[in-house]
Design a protein around this motif. Structure first.
Motif: not given
Ligand code: NAD
Ligand code: FES
Length: 277
Positions: A108-120
């Protein structure tokens, strides 16, 4: 009467980044990891696509991570607890294909980390052994470290100024993992700025590691009608809102995506200048 979506919490996670919980029982029950909603604060306002970060079907709530970068997103994050949002349409988009790959890297890069959260979260529930790598320009931009650490076997943090974790880009630790046969992932999920996702795709192509990216092209209707979110994937033109937002990273035309994302910069800047004064 038009249903409204009540704000039950609104927290600042990092500069310009809010975590907002809304009452939306139908969406909370139906949503799957990887899906998003189109949010419109009030009649006449812009529609904004936002990933559903999390959901609590029992409480009937969904969690959105909102980066306040434009006039519309700033108005949304200014909605206080007890206030409401007029339209929250969804869940939209395809759900993430989740399976048990074994060892998986989530980047996850920067704000993209928030989008990554549900995937993780979904990958952890499927029994994957997850190494999560998150990074930002400095410690102030590293988000959700505690939450992602709780779901991951390993959490690696990078910052460009070295203020937290190792100094550099998220691709540094990923490269080390790929080079080590004992740690090499079977699949990689990457969400962040386009240059980051392109760099990840280039690193995993030759070793043949399945790599999924979540794209955020310009979206207007979110229903496959306007063509605003089109992206070239292999020999096909896809619409991120209905065919994605996740795609095989090795097939995505990142340069074309980058061009489309920057094509309205001038108009956006003019609009911000007009609404900021
Ligand atoms: P940023 O530019 O601060 O970068 C965050 C991190 O990404 C960096 O610290 C680095 O670790 C990594 N990175 C950036 N460029 C890289 C490169 N060339 N090679 C390797 N790693 C690289 O990001 P930000 O300001 O937090 O985020 C803004 C960008 O993220 C915008 O472009 C936005 O469109 C995009 N974004 C994408 C999604 C999505 O769904 N894909 C979601 C939210 C935001
Ligand atoms: Fe209109 Fe995808 S946002 S087609």
């Amino acid at each position: 009467m038009t249903p409204m979506f009540e704000v039950v919490s609104n927290e600042i996670l990092a500069e310009n980044l809010h975590k907002m919980v809304l009452v939306a029982p139908r969406i909370a029950r139906a949503r799957k990891a990887g899906q998003f909603v189109m949010v419109r604060l009030a009649q006449g306002e812009e529609r904004i696509p936002l990933t559903i970060g999390d959901a609590d079907p029992e409480a009937g709530t969904i969690t959105l991570f909102i980066q306040a970068i434009g006039a519309s997103t700033r108005k949304i994050v200014d909605t206080p607890v007890g206030g409401s949002i007029r339209d929250v349409a969804g869940p939209l988009g395809k759900e993430t294909h989740i399976t048990n790959w074994g060892r998986v890297a989530c980047v996850g890069g920067g704000v993209g980390t928030a989008v990554l959260f549900p995937l993780v979260k979904a990958l952890a529930e499927a029994g994957n052994e997850i190494t999560t790598i998150i990074g930002g320009r400095s410690s102030r931009y590293v988000i959700l470290a505690e939450e992602l650490g709780a779901l991951s076997k390993n959490l690696l943090i990078t910052t460009e100024d070295g203020s937290l974790g190792s100094k550099g880009f998220v691709t540094g630790p990923l490269g080390e993992m790929i080079a080590d046969p004992a740690r090499a992932p079977k699949a990689v999920f990457a969400v962040g700025p386009v240059p980051m996702m392109k760099a990840v795709a280039n690193m995993t192509r030759e070793p043949g590691i399945e790599t999924i990216v979540s794209l955020n092209p310009i979206m207007i209707d979110g229903t496959g009608m306007c063509g605003g979110c089109r992206v070239q994937v292999g020999s096909e033109t896809k619409f991120a809102c209905v065919d994605g937002p996740e795609f095989d990273a090795h097939l995505v035309d990142f340069d074309g995506l980058s061009d489309r994302l920057t094509s309205y910069r001038k108009e956006e800047a003019q609009r911000h200048a007009a609404t900021d004064c």
